[in-house]
Design an enzyme around this catalytic site. Structure first.
Site, PDB file in Angstrom:
ATOM      1  CE1 TYR A 243      38.744  58.313  40.759  1.00 42.46           C
ATOM      2  CE2 TYR A 243      40.831  57.323  40.136  1.00 42.46           C
ATOM      3  CZ  TYR A 243      39.703  57.345  40.938  1.00 42.46           C
ATOM      4  OH  TYR A 243      39.543  56.406  41.922  1.00 42.46           O
TER       5      TYR A 243
ATOM      6  CG  ASP B 240      46.527  63.167  40.210  1.00 48.31           C
ATOM      7  OD1 ASP B 240      47.478  62.362  40.119  1.00 48.31           O
ATOM      8  OD2 ASP B 240      45.384  62.834  40.566  1.00 48.31           O
TER       9      ASP B 240
ATOM     10  CE  LYS C  75      46.916  54.944  37.550  1.00 52.35           C
ATOM     11  NZ  LYS C  75      45.894  54.046  37.981  1.00 52.35           N
TER      12      LYS C  75
HETATM   13  C1  LIG Z   1      45.291  60.717  37.996  1.00 48.69           C
HETATM   14  C2  LIG Z   1      45.015  59.767  39.132  1.00 48.69           C
HETATM   15  N1  LIG Z   1      45.069  60.225  40.382  1.00 48.69           N
HETATM   16  C3  LIG Z   1      44.878  59.421  41.443  1.00 48.69           C
HETATM   17  C4  LIG Z   1      44.577  58.090  41.268  1.00 48.69           C
HETATM   18  C5  LIG Z   1      44.346  57.197  42.452  1.00 48.69           C
HETATM   19  O1  LIG Z   1      45.405  56.303  42.573  1.00 48.69           O
HETATM   20  P1  LIG Z   1      45.196  54.934  43.406  1.00 48.69           P
HETATM   21  O2  LIG Z   1      44.287  54.094  42.592  1.00 48.69           O
HETATM   22  O3  LIG Z   1      46.582  54.385  43.557  1.00 48.69           O
HETATM   23  O4  LIG Z   1      44.611  55.319  44.707  1.00 48.69           O
HETATM   24  C6  LIG Z   1      44.485  57.572  39.970  1.00 48.69           C
HETATM   25  C7  LIG Z   1      44.139  56.163  39.747  1.00 48.69           C
HETATM   26  O5  LIG Z   1      43.825  55.739  38.673  1.00 48.69           O
HETATM   27  C8  LIG Z   1      44.704  58.436  38.868  1.00 48.69           C
HETATM   28  O6  LIG Z   1      44.638  57.991  37.616  1.00 48.69           O
END
Ligand SMILES: Cc1ncc(COP(=O)(O)O)c(C=O)c1O
Length: 418
Positions: A122, A222, A250
């Protein structure tokens, strides 16, 4: 069915929090392991966070200027030194803005279009990356050659034709797909730990770094889940592998909205507004690098860097992980535990869990019922989600959770139709 706040049969509305605990609108108390999806590593309402917010308000007299600030430079430098010494940093307001920016930078840098990502990973609710996150396995093709599947009704065929889906932890298949598409690939993006907990295997990660470097395809980690949680330096530190770009979010805001892109200076330089229009990547955001988020982020790094603190978090997390595994063992429930640092998860299956398709083969139904029962017994986590601990979780919290976990499985077993 589940969304960020919804799960079947209905979500719980929370009203109040303190440390490791949350209370719902009916006054029920829970030990919290959602921790706002891992964002709160110091716990709810940590003193360091409160003091930091008060100090910004007291010394700056505002929440935001719309100009650069010293705090932004100080925090950016700290993140750069941890994640990409000698590199550059740019702040955003969320994880999805960070991944969006990283992909745009990679596309501009390589002048190529296509994006490769791994099935089940994700990267935020952003059009270009909303494919093959939670595909129906029946439609997702051969596990060694997955078909990109849209996760949202608006992701059209045009975007999908620029998308390449990869099988996590299957090096031979990944190599084949990357070699086949190399000429068109702008980047490879991945969660170095799938769902924040399933590690990329060493050989897989080393090969991925080497091949992407040889093919001059920017590699994007990521680290929105893994940053500050697997280690202070995230998966980058865990593997001793430096990606071309790392995306953070986060936790790095300590509970306030934030995101960041940290990486190669020669890629991020495209953000410099003085560049020619043809070579520049546009980036904006009213609240980017706002004083409150960067100050609380800095307070979070300071708290986690105190001698022994991160180790304490790791030891408590391990204790709970082992306790949950033992309780499942005692009741003959096959499972695989996964996770590093301050988070973990339990997959109810006897088979190894290395990627999305393995997760889908685990007993997600039993897991869902177990998690609902846990909630009934005062342990809160989003059903099927990972357990995230914080510095506010005590040994007593861990002991209590272990007891409640054992009781919850017994209740689920007792209520199962024979
Ligand atoms: C691995 C990863 N990338 C990107 C995101 C997106 O972050 P945000 O919810 O702050 O937009 C998340 C959110 O859970 C995530 O777990």
């Amino acid at each position: 069915m589940a969304g960020i706040k919804f799960f079947d049969p209905y979500p719980v509305f929370m009203k109040r929090a303190h440390g490791s605990r949350v209370w719902d609108v009916d006054g029920n108390e829970y030990v919290d392991y959602l921790m706002s999806y891992g964002a709160l590593i110091l716990g709810h309402g940590a003193m360091a966070v409160r003091e930091s917010i008060e100090s910004v308000m007291g010394s700056l007299g505002t929440t935001v200027f719309g100009t650069p600030t010293e705090g932004e430079v100080e925090y950016g430098t700290a993140l750069r030194d941890i994640y990409h010494p000698g590199g550059s940093v740019r702040f955003t307001n969320s994880g999805l803005e960070a991944t969006t920016l990283a992909v745009r930078l990679a596309r501009a840098h390589t002048r190529k279009r296509r994006i490769a990502k791994f099935e089940g990973h994700y990267h935020g609710a952003v059009d270009r990356l909303l494919f093959s996150y939670s595909p129906d396995v029946a439609k997702a093709g051969d596990p060694e050659s997955p078909v990109p599947i849209a996760d949202s009704a608006d992701v059209d065929k045009g975007l999908l034709s620029d998308s390449v889906a990869l099988p996590f932890n299957d090096w031979e298949a990944t190599e084949r797909i990357l070699m086949r598409n190399a000429k068109e690939l702008a980047c490879v993006i991945l969660e170095p730990f799938e769902e924040g907990v399933i590690p990329g295997e060493r050989r897989f990660m080393n090969n991925l770094r080497k091949l992407t470097r040889d093919l001059e395809i920017p590699l994007i980690f990521d680290e929105v889940k893994t940053g500050f949680r697997v280690r202070l330096g995230g998966a980058t530190e865990f593997y001793s592998i430096v990606p071309d770009i790392a995306c953070l979010g986060k936790i790095i805001g300590g509970g306030l909205p934030i995101g960041a892109v940290v990486g190669e200076a020669n890629i991020l330089v495209r953000l410099d507004p003085r560049r020619n229009q043809g070579t520049r990547v546009f980036h904006s955001g009213t609240f980017n690098g706002n004083p409150l988020s960067v100050s609380v982020g800095m307070a979070t790094i300071s708290a986690l860097s105190k001698p022994g603190e991160f180790d304490l978090l790791r030891r408590r997390t391990e204790r709970l992980k082992r306790g949950i595994s033992a309780a499942l063992d005692e009741r003959g429930i096959p499972h695989r535990m996964a996770g590093e640092g301050g988070m973990f998860n339990a997959y109810l299956t006897s088979e190894p869990v290395r990627n999305y398709r393995d997760i889908k083969r685990s007993d997600l139904r039993l897991r869902h019922f177990l998690d609902l029962e846990l909630i009934t017994n005062g342990v809160y986590l989003k059903p099927e989600n990972r357990y995230c601990l914080s510095l506010a979780h005590s040994d007593d919290d861990v002991s209590l959770t272990k007891e409640r976990f054992a009781q919850s499985i017994d209740n689920v077993i007792a209520s199962a139709p024979s």
